[in-house]
Design a protein around this motif. Structure first.
Motif, short mmCIF file in Angstrom:
data_model
loop_
_atom_site.label_atom_id
_atom_site.label_comp_id
_atom_site.label_asym_id
_atom_site.label_seq_id
_atom_site.Cartn_x
_atom_site.Cartn_y
_atom_site.Cartn_z
N ASP A 27 14.87 -9.24 17.88
CA ASP A 27 15.24 -8.49 16.67
C ASP A 27 16.03 -7.23 17.01
O ASP A 27 16.89 -6.80 16.24
CB ASP A 27 13.97 -8.14 15.88
N ASP A 28 15.76 -6.63 18.17
CA ASP A 28 16.47 -5.40 18.55
C ASP A 28 17.57 -5.65 19.58
O ASP A 28 18.09 -4.71 20.19
CB ASP A 28 15.48 -4.36 19.09
N ASP A 29 17.94 -6.91 19.78
CA ASP A 29 18.96 -7.25 20.77
C ASP A 29 20.35 -6.89 20.23
O ASP A 29 20.69 -7.25 19.09
CB ASP A 29 18.90 -8.75 21.07
N PRO A 30 21.19 -6.20 21.01
CA PRO A 30 22.49 -5.75 20.50
C PRO A 30 23.40 -6.88 20.03
O PRO A 30 24.08 -6.74 19.00
CB PRO A 30 23.10 -5.01 21.70
N VAL A 31 23.46 -7.98 20.76
CA VAL A 31 24.34 -9.08 20.36
C VAL A 31 23.85 -9.72 19.07
O VAL A 31 24.62 -9.97 18.14
CB VAL A 31 24.47 -10.13 21.48
N TRP A 32 22.54 -9.98 18.96
CA TRP A 32 22.01 -10.60 17.75
C TRP A 32 22.10 -9.64 16.56
O TRP A 32 22.31 -10.06 15.43
CB TRP A 32 20.58 -11.07 17.97
N ALA A 163 20.24 -19.84 40.26
CA ALA A 163 19.91 -19.69 38.84
C ALA A 163 20.90 -18.71 38.23
O ALA A 163 21.47 -17.85 38.90
CB ALA A 163 18.49 -19.18 38.66
N TYR A 164 21.09 -18.85 36.91
CA TYR A 164 22.09 -18.05 36.20
C TYR A 164 21.55 -17.64 34.84
O TYR A 164 20.79 -18.40 34.21
CB TYR A 164 23.37 -18.88 36.03
N LEU A 165 21.96 -16.45 34.39
CA LEU A 165 21.59 -16.00 33.04
C LEU A 165 22.64 -15.01 32.55
O LEU A 165 23.46 -14.50 33.33
CB LEU A 165 20.21 -15.35 33.03
N GLU A 166 22.62 -14.75 31.25
CA GLU A 166 23.40 -13.68 30.65
C GLU A 166 22.43 -12.73 29.96
O GLU A 166 21.66 -13.15 29.10
CB GLU A 166 24.39 -14.24 29.61
N SER A 167 22.48 -11.46 30.34
CA SER A 167 21.63 -10.46 29.71
C SER A 167 22.45 -9.69 28.68
O SER A 167 23.50 -9.16 29.00
CB SER A 167 21.07 -9.49 30.74
N SER A 168 21.95 -9.67 27.45
CA SER A 168 22.65 -8.93 26.40
C SER A 168 22.09 -7.53 26.22
O SER A 168 22.46 -6.82 25.28
CB SER A 168 22.59 -9.71 25.08
N LYS A 169 21.22 -7.12 27.14
CA LYS A 169 20.67 -5.75 27.14
C LYS A 169 20.84 -5.16 28.54
O LYS A 169 20.28 -5.69 29.50
CB LYS A 169 19.18 -5.77 26.78
N GLU A 170 21.56 -4.07 28.63
CA GLU A 170 21.74 -3.44 29.94
C GLU A 170 20.41 -3.00 30.53
O GLU A 170 20.21 -3.05 31.75
CB GLU A 170 22.69 -2.25 29.84
N SER A 171 19.47 -2.61 29.68
CA SER A 171 18.17 -2.15 30.16
C SER A 171 17.37 -3.25 30.83
O SER A 171 16.43 -2.97 31.59
CB SER A 171 17.36 -1.55 29.01
N ASN A 172 17.71 -4.52 30.58
CA ASN A 172 17.00 -5.63 31.21
C ASN A 172 17.57 -6.00 32.58
O ASN A 172 16.94 -6.77 33.32
CB ASN A 172 17.05 -6.87 30.31
N VAL A 196 27.86 -8.41 27.56
CA VAL A 196 26.77 -9.15 28.21
C VAL A 196 26.96 -9.00 29.72
O VAL A 196 28.09 -8.88 30.21
CB VAL A 196 26.73 -10.64 27.82
N TRP A 197 25.85 -9.01 30.44
CA TRP A 197 25.87 -8.91 31.90
C TRP A 197 25.56 -10.29 32.46
O TRP A 197 24.45 -10.82 32.28
CB TRP A 197 24.86 -7.87 32.37
N ARG A 198 26.53 -10.87 33.12
CA ARG A 198 26.35 -12.19 33.72
C ARG A 198 25.68 -12.00 35.07
O ARG A 198 26.12 -11.20 35.90
CB ARG A 198 27.68 -12.91 33.84
#
Length: 204
Positions: A27-32, A163-172, A196-198
């Motif tokens: 709910d608090d995610d910047p992209v969403w 493994a790979y991910l995209e983080s939409s929160k810099e704090s994560n 997003v941070w790949r």
């Protein structure tokens, strides 16, 4: 895995509950928030999206897990895609347009452009893909996300797969770095979408 958490495979019967957990987590995610700017009703609309992609995309591929502070609890979930199975076939994309339109409304075209741009940068090397990881806000801080990460990353190491991910929160980003992921780039999707941070974790 922490002593307090139980990790198990996600089944189709879990999809609705998992969708609610992920909706509250994001709910608090910047992209969403950019995709669904109206705070009122965002969790409900996100739950529609997460239930759809859980049922139709990720859970059938067999790599998804959930966690809770007990065997009957569902408080966190990780939606993983196995190597070579991260793409959504065109037929499935077309089948999802109507329910996505209900969730995104007039923001659907902007959302599809941004998410499509992110997908086009997806690595082609075989890997496990962490599409979504989220913990219900009321259960955060209990190590559930870490339990889910360790569960799958141990398998990555055993299979010698990255493994790979995209983080939409810099704090994560620092959180994922604790598990061996490293930022490959910071990508800004089109249309004003937040960055997003790949992140990539080399094979063990």
């Amino acid at each position: 895995m922490t002593a307090e958490s139980t990790v198990r495979r996600l089944s189709a019967d879990d999809a609705k509950v998992v969708a609610g957990v992920l909706a509250r987590a994001f709910d608090d995610d910047p992209v969403w928030q950019w995709i669904i700017p109206e705070a009122d009703g965002r969790v409900r609309r996100l739950a529609l999206v997460f239930e759809l992609i859980t049922r139709k995309v990720h859970q059938p591929r067999g790599g998804c897990e959930l966690a809770g502070r007990g065997p009957a609890e569902i408080e966190a979930a990780a939606l993983w895609d196995p190597p070579g199975e991260w793409k959504v076939p065109l037929s499935a994309q077309l089948g999802q347009l109507v329910p996505l339109a209900r969730a995104f409304g007039l923001r659907l075209p902007a959302a599809l452009r941004a998410l499509g741009a992110i997908e086009r940068l997806h690595p082609t090397e075989p890997h496990w893909y962490l599409a979504v990881l989220g913990t219900d806000p009321d259960a955060q801080g209990n190590g559930l996300g870490g339990s889910l990460l360790r569960s799958r990353l141990e398998r990555c190491d055993a299979e010698r797969l990255p493994a790979y991910l995209e983080s939409s929160k810099e704090s994560n980003v620092p959180y994922y770095e604790q598990f061996g992921f490293r930022v490959t780039d910071r990508f800004v999707p089109p249309g004003g979408c937040p960055p997003v941070w790949r992140m990539w974790r080399p094979q063990g």
